[in-house]
Design a protein around this motif. Structure first.
Motif, PDB file in Angstrom:
ATOM      1  N   GLN A  57     -29.950 -63.401-104.250  1.00  0.00           N
ATOM      2  CA  GLN A  57     -30.694 -62.701-105.304  1.00  0.00           C
ATOM      3  C   GLN A  57     -32.033 -63.404-105.517  1.00  0.00           C
ATOM      4  OE1 GLN A  57     -29.388 -59.854-106.341  1.00  0.00           O
ATOM      5  NE2 GLN A  57     -27.609 -60.303-105.056  1.00  0.00           N
ATOM      6  N   THR A  58     -32.960 -62.703-106.201  1.00  0.00           N
ATOM      7  CA  THR A  58     -34.273 -63.319-106.441  1.00  0.00           C
ATOM      8  C   THR A  58     -34.701 -63.156-107.897  1.00  0.00           C
ATOM      9  OG1 THR A  58     -35.286 -61.248-105.726  1.00  0.00           O
ATOM     10  CG2 THR A  58     -35.289 -63.026-104.120  1.00  0.00           C
ATOM     11  N   LEU A  59     -35.447 -64.144-108.342  1.00  0.00           N
ATOM     12  CA  LEU A  59     -36.132 -64.039-109.631  1.00  0.00           C
ATOM     13  C   LEU A  59     -37.460 -63.343-109.325  1.00  0.00           C
ATOM     14  CD1 LEU A  59     -37.044 -64.681-112.504  1.00  0.00           C
ATOM     15  CD2 LEU A  59     -37.336 -67.050-111.835  1.00  0.00           C
ATOM     16  N   GLU A  82     -30.031 -56.164-121.235  1.00  0.00           N
ATOM     17  CA  GLU A  82     -30.552 -56.395-119.883  1.00  0.00           C
ATOM     18  C   GLU A  82     -29.399 -56.277-118.887  1.00  0.00           C
ATOM     19  OE1 GLU A  82     -32.956 -59.683-117.196  1.00  0.00           O
ATOM     20  OE2 GLU A  82     -31.378 -60.383-118.514  1.00  0.00           O
ATOM     21  N   GLY A  84     -28.483 -57.354-115.139  1.00  0.00           N
ATOM     22  CA  GLY A  84     -28.939 -58.222-114.054  1.00  0.00           C
ATOM     23  C   GLY A  84     -29.564 -59.502-114.590  1.00  0.00           C
ATOM     24  N   THR A  85     -28.717 -60.374-115.158  1.00  0.00           N
ATOM     25  CA  THR A  85     -29.211 -61.629-115.757  1.00  0.00           C
ATOM     26  C   THR A  85     -29.917 -62.509-114.729  1.00  0.00           C
ATOM     27  OG1 THR A  85     -27.148 -61.564-117.035  1.00  0.00           O
ATOM     28  CG2 THR A  85     -28.501 -63.552-117.250  1.00  0.00           C
ATOM     29  N   SER A  87     -31.274 -65.386-112.898  1.00  0.00           N
ATOM     30  CA  SER A  87     -31.543 -66.770-113.331  1.00  0.00           C
ATOM     31  C   SER A  87     -31.539 -66.907-114.854  1.00  0.00           C
ATOM     32  CB  SER A  87     -32.922 -67.200-112.832  1.00  0.00           C
ATOM     33  OG  SER A  87     -33.925 -66.462-113.523  1.00  0.00           O
ATOM     34  N   GLN A  90     -35.866 -63.600-117.254  1.00  0.00           N
ATOM     35  CA  GLN A  90     -36.312 -62.396-117.984  1.00  0.00           C
ATOM     36  C   GLN A  90     -35.660 -62.343-119.370  1.00  0.00           C
ATOM     37  OE1 GLN A  90     -38.243 -58.969-116.989  1.00  0.00           O
ATOM     38  NE2 GLN A  90     -38.222 -59.469-119.168  1.00  0.00           N
ATOM     39  N   GLU A 105     -24.313 -59.827-115.888  1.00  0.00           N
ATOM     40  CA  GLU A 105     -24.554 -60.220-114.493  1.00  0.00           C
ATOM     41  C   GLU A 105     -23.248 -60.110-113.714  1.00  0.00           C
ATOM     42  OE1 GLU A 105     -27.127 -61.172-112.364  1.00  0.00           O
ATOM     43  OE2 GLU A 105     -25.418 -61.256-110.992  1.00  0.00           O
ATOM     44  N   ARG A 106     -23.333 -59.543-112.498  1.00  0.00           N
ATOM     45  CA  ARG A 106     -22.101 -59.369-111.717  1.00  0.00           C
ATOM     46  C   ARG A 106     -21.679 -60.632-110.963  1.00  0.00           C
ATOM     47  NH1 ARG A 106     -23.005 -57.992-106.327  1.00  0.00           N
ATOM     48  NH2 ARG A 106     -20.981 -56.981-106.156  1.00  0.00           N
ATOM     49  N   HIS A 107     -22.597 -61.589-110.762  1.00  0.00           N
ATOM     50  CA  HIS A 107     -22.235 -62.844-110.080  1.00  0.00           C
ATOM     51  C   HIS A 107     -21.910 -63.917-111.128  1.00  0.00           C
ATOM     52  CE1 HIS A 107     -22.952 -62.133-105.859  1.00  0.00           C
ATOM     53  NE2 HIS A 107     -24.094 -61.536-106.132  1.00  0.00           N
ATOM     54  N   GLY A 131     -19.966 -58.967-115.334  1.00  0.00           N
ATOM     55  CA  GLY A 131     -19.422 -57.613-115.207  1.00  0.00           C
ATOM     56  C   GLY A 131     -20.410 -56.659-114.574  1.00  0.00           C
ATOM     57  N   ASP A 132     -20.003 -55.382-114.585  1.00  0.00           N
ATOM     58  CA  ASP A 132     -20.840 -54.325-114.016  1.00  0.00           C
ATOM     59  C   ASP A 132     -21.722 -53.750-115.126  1.00  0.00           C
ATOM     60  OD1 ASP A 132     -21.990 -52.155-112.855  1.00  0.00           O
ATOM     61  OD2 ASP A 132     -20.128 -51.066-112.469  1.00  0.00           O
ATOM     62  N   GLY A 133     -22.996 -54.072-115.046  1.00  0.00           N
ATOM     63  CA  GLY A 133     -23.941 -53.653-116.087  1.00  0.00           C
ATOM     64  C   GLY A 133     -24.178 -52.158-116.137  1.00  0.00           C
ATOM     65  N   THR A 149     -32.820 -54.804-114.206  1.00  0.00           N
ATOM     66  CA  THR A 149     -33.657 -55.618-113.304  1.00  0.00           C
ATOM     67  C   THR A 149     -33.101 -55.606-111.881  1.00  0.00           C
ATOM     68  OG1 THR A 149     -32.574 -57.700-113.877  1.00  0.00           O
ATOM     69  CG2 THR A 149     -34.465 -57.071-115.226  1.00  0.00           C
ATOM     70  N   ILE A 206     -25.839 -52.909-107.940  1.00  0.00           N
ATOM     71  CA  ILE A 206     -24.571 -52.642-107.254  1.00  0.00           C
ATOM     72  C   ILE A 206     -23.515 -52.300-108.296  1.00  0.00           C
ATOM     73  CG2 ILE A 206     -22.793 -53.644-105.759  1.00  0.00           C
ATOM     74  CD1 ILE A 206     -25.108 -55.390-104.612  1.00  0.00           C
TER      75      ILE A 206
HETATM   76  N1  SAH Z   1     -33.547 -60.596-114.302  1.00  0.00           N
HETATM   77  C1  SAH Z   1     -33.272 -61.630-113.318  1.00  0.00           C
HETATM   78  C2  SAH Z   1     -33.545 -61.208-111.883  1.00  0.00           C
HETATM   79  C3  SAH Z   1     -32.725 -60.091-111.446  1.00  0.00           C
HETATM   80  S1  SAH Z   1     -32.246 -60.060-109.758  1.00  0.00           S
HETATM   81  C4  SAH Z   1     -34.029 -62.904-113.624  1.00  0.00           C
HETATM   82  O1  SAH Z   1     -34.776 -62.952-114.590  1.00  0.00           O
HETATM   83  O2  SAH Z   1     -33.810 -63.873-112.885  1.00  0.00           O
HETATM   84  C5  SAH Z   1     -31.056 -58.773-109.972  1.00  0.00           C
HETATM   85  C6  SAH Z   1     -29.742 -59.247-110.543  1.00  0.00           C
HETATM   86  O3  SAH Z   1     -28.957 -58.094-110.822  1.00  0.00           O
HETATM   87  C7  SAH Z   1     -28.930 -60.078-109.535  1.00  0.00           C
HETATM   88  O4  SAH Z   1     -28.587 -61.291-110.096  1.00  0.00           O
HETATM   89  C8  SAH Z   1     -27.715 -59.193-109.257  1.00  0.00           C
HETATM   90  O5  SAH Z   1     -26.529 -59.953-109.022  1.00  0.00           O
HETATM   91  C9  SAH Z   1     -27.622 -58.396-110.526  1.00  0.00           C
HETATM   92  N2  SAH Z   1     -26.890 -57.120-110.429  1.00  0.00           N
HETATM   93  C10 SAH Z   1     -26.944 -56.188-109.446  1.00  0.00           C
HETATM   94  N3  SAH Z   1     -26.150 -55.141-109.750  1.00  0.00           N
HETATM   95  C11 SAH Z   1     -25.589 -55.426-110.968  1.00  0.00           C
HETATM   96  C12 SAH Z   1     -24.671 -54.743-111.819  1.00  0.00           C
HETATM   97  N4  SAH Z   1     -24.167 -53.534-111.508  1.00  0.00           N
HETATM   98  N5  SAH Z   1     -24.310 -55.327-112.975  1.00  0.00           N
HETATM   99  C13 SAH Z   1     -24.799 -56.559-113.330  1.00  0.00           C
HETATM  100  N6  SAH Z   1     -25.653 -57.260-112.557  1.00  0.00           N
HETATM  101  C14 SAH Z   1     -26.059 -56.694-111.398  1.00  0.00           C
END
Ligand code: SAH
Length: 213
Positions: A57-59, A82, A84-85, A87, A90, A105-107, A131-133, A149, A206
């Motif tokens: 993943q990327t910031l 938000e 996709g937490t 890092s 954001q 965040e899913r990871h 979880g699944d956002g 994000t 995802i």
């Molecule tokens: N906002 C983050 C960057 C987001 S990168 C920051 O400030 O660093 C996108 C993120 O969305 C990844 O960490 C990815 O794992 C997460 N992601 C992708 N699909 C997701 C979903 N369905 N639910 C929650 N997180 C998800």
């Protein structure tokens, strides 16, 4: 150059790139981006570039964070979701501009790191969970603002339902051919209005597979 002078240079770059809202610049100035990236990339933290954060993943680049934050038009009493937490960067910027941030965040590994950063920075108005956002956060809905994000193929319907009337969601949309645009969605009395804010680049959103019933 020390982090402070690098940060000042970044703020000037962002202004040149259209970030004219002083409240957004001030929030970016207050969040130490170098604490949100792996140590190997700390030197690049105040360059206007995306950086890897693990788990493939990327910031996003600071200009992308700033553009999305500016597009949200936040108020300090608002509750923000938000998806996709990553890092946590954001979320930390949002936390400086609103009442409370809910972030998903899913990871779990990325989430754990992000939560450690929130605690270290004393950001007590962020609530995070794995979880699944795309399913949103029903217990805390409705939200005045929602920010996704990661790139979706459509505005996630459950998130649209969790948007308060008069609320705004910003979400990158992939048109299926790999090109993405940033959409701003407003919930009016009559339904959703969408506005195209131009090209953007994100990792994919995802969604968990629906469980067979
Ligand atoms: N906002 C983050 C960057 C987001 S990168 C920051 O400030 O660093 C996108 C993120 O969305 C990844 O960490 C990815 O794992 C997460 N992601 C992708 N699909 C997701 C979903 N369905 N639910 C929650 N997180 C998800």
């Amino acid at each position: 150059m020390n982090p402070d002078s690098r940060k000042i240079r970044l703020i000037l770059d962002l202004r040149r790139a259209g970030i004219t809202d002083p409240v957004v610049s001030a929030a970016i100035e207050r969040v130490p981006r170098h604490l949100f990236v792996p140590t190997a990339f700390a030197e690049k933290a105040y360059e206007n570039t995306a950086l890897p954060i693990g788990c493939h993943q990327t910031l996003s680049a600071p200009i992308v964070v700033a553009r999305m934050t500016q597009a949200l038009d936040l108020g300090d009493r608002m509750k923000v979701l938000e998806v996709g937490t990553g890092s946590g960067y954001q979320a930390a910027v949002l936390a400086r501009l609103c009442r409370r941030v809910y972030t998903i965040e899913r990871h779990p590994d990325l989430l754990r790191e992000a939560e450690r950063r929130f605690a270290a920075l004393g950001l007590t108005n962020i609530t995070a969970r794995p979880g699944d956002g795309t399913l949103g956060w029903p217990e805390a809905a409705p939200f005045e603002r929602i920010i996704v994000t990661a790139a979706a193929y459509d505005v996630p319907p459950v998130l649209a339902q969790q948007l308060a009337e008069g609320g705004i969601m910003v979400v990158p949309i992939d048109d299926g051919s790999g090109s993405q645009t940033l959409l701003r969605v407003r919930r009016g009395a009559e339904g959703l209005d969408t506005e195209d804010l131009g090209p953007i680049r994100f990792v994919p959103l995802i969604a968990a597979r629906p469980t067979a019933s």
